[in-house]
Design a protein around this motif. Structure first.
Motif, PDB file in Angstrom:
ATOM      1  N   GLU A  74     -59.525  18.765 -19.160  1.00 64.10           N
ATOM      2  CA  GLU A  74     -59.585  17.518 -19.323  1.00 64.10           C
ATOM      3  C   GLU A  74     -61.017  17.331 -20.539  1.00 64.10           C
ATOM      4  OE1 GLU A  74     -57.127  14.582 -18.056  1.00 64.10           O
ATOM      5  OE2 GLU A  74     -54.893  15.282 -18.390  1.00 64.10           O
ATOM      6  N   LEU A  75     -61.268  17.499 -21.163  1.00 58.87           N
ATOM      7  CA  LEU A  75     -62.663  16.196 -21.793  1.00 58.87           C
ATOM      8  C   LEU A  75     -62.322  15.522 -23.015  1.00 58.87           C
ATOM      9  CD1 LEU A  75     -62.940  18.653 -24.282  1.00 58.87           C
ATOM     10  CD2 LEU A  75     -63.510  20.235 -21.923  1.00 58.87           C
ATOM     11  N   ASP A  76     -63.988  14.642 -23.536  1.00 58.88           N
ATOM     12  CA  ASP A  76     -64.045  14.411 -24.271  1.00 58.88           C
ATOM     13  C   ASP A  76     -63.862  14.053 -25.300  1.00 58.88           C
ATOM     14  OD1 ASP A  76     -64.769  12.400 -22.518  1.00 58.88           O
ATOM     15  OD2 ASP A  76     -66.308  12.340 -22.590  1.00 58.88           O
ATOM     16  N   ASP A  77     -63.822  15.830 -25.886  1.00 61.56           N
ATOM     17  CA  ASP A  77     -63.470  16.541 -27.391  1.00 61.56           C
ATOM     18  C   ASP A  77     -63.810  17.529 -27.615  1.00 61.56           C
ATOM     19  OD1 ASP A  77     -63.947  16.327 -30.530  1.00 61.56           O
ATOM     20  OD2 ASP A  77     -66.520  15.973 -29.896  1.00 61.56           O
ATOM     21  N   VAL A  78     -62.113  17.907 -27.727  1.00 63.71           N
ATOM     22  CA  VAL A  78     -61.629  19.386 -27.738  1.00 63.71           C
ATOM     23  C   VAL A  78     -62.018  19.457 -28.968  1.00 63.71           C
ATOM     24  CG1 VAL A  78     -59.132  17.944 -28.795  1.00 63.71           C
ATOM     25  CG2 VAL A  78     -58.849  20.401 -27.221  1.00 63.71           C
ATOM     26  N   ASP A  79     -62.238  19.007 -29.920  1.00 63.62           N
ATOM     27  CA  ASP A  79     -62.651  19.566 -31.355  1.00 63.62           C
ATOM     28  C   ASP A  79     -63.971  20.460 -31.465  1.00 63.62           C
ATOM     29  OD1 ASP A  79     -60.377  18.217 -33.372  1.00 63.62           O
ATOM     30  OD2 ASP A  79     -60.620  16.685 -32.009  1.00 63.62           O
ATOM     31  N   GLU A  80     -64.589  19.956 -30.670  1.00 63.31           N
ATOM     32  CA  GLU A  80     -65.924  20.943 -30.889  1.00 63.31           C
ATOM     33  C   GLU A  80     -65.734  21.560 -30.135  1.00 63.31           C
ATOM     34  OE1 GLU A  80     -69.370  21.956 -28.788  1.00 63.31           O
ATOM     35  OE2 GLU A  80     -68.205  20.505 -27.846  1.00 63.31           O
ATOM     36  N   ARG A  97     -53.552  21.684 -31.406  1.00 63.49           N
ATOM     37  CA  ARG A  97     -52.551  20.411 -31.625  1.00 63.49           C
ATOM     38  C   ARG A  97     -52.396  19.100 -31.701  1.00 63.49           C
ATOM     39  NH1 ARG A  97     -47.344  24.035 -30.827  1.00 63.49           N
ATOM     40  NH2 ARG A  97     -46.810  23.309 -28.816  1.00 63.49           N
ATOM     41  N   ASP A  98     -52.011  18.380 -32.014  1.00 64.72           N
ATOM     42  CA  ASP A  98     -51.455  16.961 -31.504  1.00 64.72           C
ATOM     43  C   ASP A  98     -50.058  17.288 -30.573  1.00 64.72           C
ATOM     44  OD1 ASP A  98     -54.227  16.178 -32.143  1.00 64.72           O
ATOM     45  OD2 ASP A  98     -53.055  15.350 -33.781  1.00 64.72           O
ATOM     46  N   GLU A  99     -49.984  16.274 -29.670  1.00 65.92           N
ATOM     47  CA  GLU A  99     -49.027  16.220 -29.042  1.00 65.92           C
ATOM     48  C   GLU A  99     -48.374  15.147 -28.659  1.00 65.92           C
ATOM     49  OE1 GLU A  99     -46.762  18.702 -28.109  1.00 65.92           O
ATOM     50  OE2 GLU A  99     -48.655  20.913 -28.090  1.00 65.92           O
ATOM     51  N   PRO A 100     -46.953  14.738 -29.008  1.00 67.07           N
ATOM     52  CA  PRO A 100     -46.329  13.219 -28.986  1.00 67.07           C
ATOM     53  C   PRO A 100     -46.049  12.880 -27.868  1.00 67.07           C
ATOM     54  CG  PRO A 100     -44.452  14.758 -29.221  1.00 67.07           C
ATOM     55  CD  PRO A 100     -45.649  15.642 -29.207  1.00 67.07           C
ATOM     56  N   PHE A 101     -47.093  13.399 -26.647  1.00 65.41           N
ATOM     57  CA  PHE A 101     -47.152  13.674 -25.047  1.00 65.41           C
ATOM     58  C   PHE A 101     -48.247  12.704 -24.894  1.00 65.41           C
ATOM     59  CE2 PHE A 101     -46.167  17.444 -24.925  1.00 65.41           C
ATOM     60  CZ  PHE A 101     -47.464  17.886 -24.477  1.00 65.41           C
ATOM     61  N   GLY A 102     -48.658  12.847 -25.737  1.00 67.66           N
ATOM     62  CA  GLY A 102     -50.255  12.527 -25.587  1.00 67.66           C
ATOM     63  C   GLY A 102     -51.576  12.863 -25.406  1.00 67.66           C
ATOM     64  N   GLN A 103     -51.636  14.548 -25.978  1.00 69.69           N
ATOM     65  CA  GLN A 103     -51.811  15.098 -25.964  1.00 69.69           C
ATOM     66  C   GLN A 103     -52.899  15.862 -27.387  1.00 69.69           C
ATOM     67  OE1 GLN A 103     -50.793  18.360 -22.864  1.00 69.69           O
ATOM     68  NE2 GLN A 103     -51.374  17.369 -21.255  1.00 69.69           N
ATOM     69  N   ARG A 104     -54.440  16.440 -27.664  1.00 69.61           N
ATOM     70  CA  ARG A 104     -54.430  16.879 -28.916  1.00 69.61           C
ATOM     71  C   ARG A 104     -54.644  18.279 -27.968  1.00 69.61           C
ATOM     72  NH1 ARG A 104     -55.521  17.665 -33.312  1.00 69.61           N
ATOM     73  NH2 ARG A 104     -57.721  18.324 -34.073  1.00 69.61           N
ATOM     74  N   HIS A 105     -54.887  19.381 -27.750  1.00 63.66           N
ATOM     75  CA  HIS A 105     -55.201  20.071 -27.439  1.00 63.66           C
ATOM     76  C   HIS A 105     -54.914  21.736 -27.903  1.00 63.66           C
ATOM     77  CE1 HIS A 105     -50.689  21.283 -25.476  1.00 63.66           C
ATOM     78  NE2 HIS A 105     -50.932  21.130 -26.818  1.00 63.66           N
ATOM     79  N   ILE A 119     -58.105  20.011 -22.935  1.00 61.28           N
ATOM     80  CA  ILE A 119     -57.030  18.757 -24.058  1.00 61.28           C
ATOM     81  C   ILE A 119     -58.005  17.528 -23.732  1.00 61.28           C
ATOM     82  CG2 ILE A 119     -55.375  17.029 -22.466  1.00 61.28           C
ATOM     83  CD1 ILE A 119     -54.698  19.525 -21.079  1.00 61.28           C
ATOM     84  N   THR A 120     -57.979  16.881 -24.939  1.00 59.55           N
ATOM     85  CA  THR A 120     -58.174  15.180 -24.583  1.00 59.55           C
ATOM     86  C   THR A 120     -57.183  14.944 -25.342  1.00 59.55           C
ATOM     87  OG1 THR A 120     -60.637  16.321 -25.693  1.00 59.55           O
ATOM     88  CG2 THR A 120     -59.739  14.086 -26.235  1.00 59.55           C
ATOM     89  N   GLU A 121     -57.027  13.473 -24.015  1.00 59.45           N
ATOM     90  CA  GLU A 121     -56.315  12.678 -24.700  1.00 59.45           C
ATOM     91  C   GLU A 121     -56.144  11.993 -25.546  1.00 59.45           C
ATOM     92  OE1 GLU A 121     -55.956   9.617 -20.652  1.00 59.45           O
ATOM     93  OE2 GLU A 121     -55.534  11.733 -19.175  1.00 59.45           O
ATOM     94  N   ILE A 122     -55.185  11.630 -26.298  1.00 57.72           N
ATOM     95  CA  ILE A 122     -54.874  10.172 -27.390  1.00 57.72           C
ATOM     96  C   ILE A 122     -53.620   9.982 -26.903  1.00 57.72           C
ATOM     97  CG2 ILE A 122     -55.314  11.972 -28.508  1.00 57.72           C
ATOM     98  CD1 ILE A 122     -52.796  13.045 -29.627  1.00 57.72           C
ATOM     99  N   GLU A 123     -53.030   8.903 -28.200  1.00 60.04           N
ATOM    100  CA  GLU A 123     -51.918   8.218 -27.619  1.00 60.04           C
ATOM    101  C   GLU A 123     -51.005   8.212 -27.964  1.00 60.04           C
ATOM    102  OE1 GLU A 123     -50.596   4.233 -27.371  1.00 60.04           O
ATOM    103  OE2 GLU A 123     -52.973   4.913 -26.615  1.00 60.04           O
TER     104      GLU A 123
END
Length: 134
Positions: A74-80, A97-105, A119-123
Motif C-alpha cells: 500500500e502506498l500514497d500514489d499508485v498512479d505514479e 483500476r478502481d475497485e468498489p471495495f476501496g482500492q485503486r491498484h 494499492i492506494t486506498e480510495i473511498e
C-alpha cells in the motif's frame, strides 16, 4: 509474543527478486547471501525475505518456489508507481483500476513469479462501508 512477522518468498533467482524490491519499492537488505536476502523498507520498517527453495534449510519436499502468493504494497500514489513500473518493463498482470471495495491498484509480477498488488486506498462504494470495522 512474536517480535516480528514477515513473509519469506521462495524464489529460484534470489538476486533478481531482491533487485526488483530494491529498485521498484525502495527496500534495503538487512542480511544478504546468495541463497537468502532479508529486506526492510527504511521508512516504513516493513519487511520481507527471499529464499532459494533448494537451500538445505528448507525441509525435504517443501522446496517449491512461491506460487499463489499475492504481496500487497500500500502506498500514497499508485498512479505514479504504475507508470514507473510500466516504463521499466515490469510485467503487468492486471492493469490499473478502481475497485468498489476501496482500492485503486495495479498487479505486477516479480522475477520469481510472485504477484505484487500495488494499492492506494480510495473511498469504498456504499455497499462496502459496513464491511469496514470501526
Amino acid at each position: 509474543m512474536p517480535t516480528g512477522c514477515y513473509p519469506v518468498l521462495c524464489t529460484t533467482d534470489v538476486a533478481a527478486s531482491a533487485a526488483f524490491y530494491r529498485e521498484h519499492f525502495g527496500f534495503a537488505a538487512t542480511f544478504e547471501a546468495d541463497w537468502y536476502v532479508s529486506l526492510r523498507h527504511p521508512e516504513s520498517g516493513h519487511e520481507l525475505a527471499l529464499l532459494d527453495p533448494a537451500h538445505e534449510s528448507v525441509p525435504a519436499g517443501y522446496g517449491i518456489p512461491a506460487a499463489g502468493v499475492l504481496v500487497n504494497l500500500e502506498l500514497d500514489d499508485v498512479d505514479e508507481v504504475a507508470a514507473r513500473l510500466t516504463a521499466a518493463g515490469v510485467p503487468v498482470v492486471q492493469a490499473l483500476r478502481d475497485e468498489p471495495f476501496g482500492q485503486r491498484h495495479v498487479i505486477v509480477r516479480d522475477p520469481g513469479g510472485v504477484l505484487v498488488d500495488v494499492i492506494t486506498e480510495i473511498e469504498p462504494a456504499p455497499e462496502f462501508l459496513a464491511a469496514f470495522g470501526g
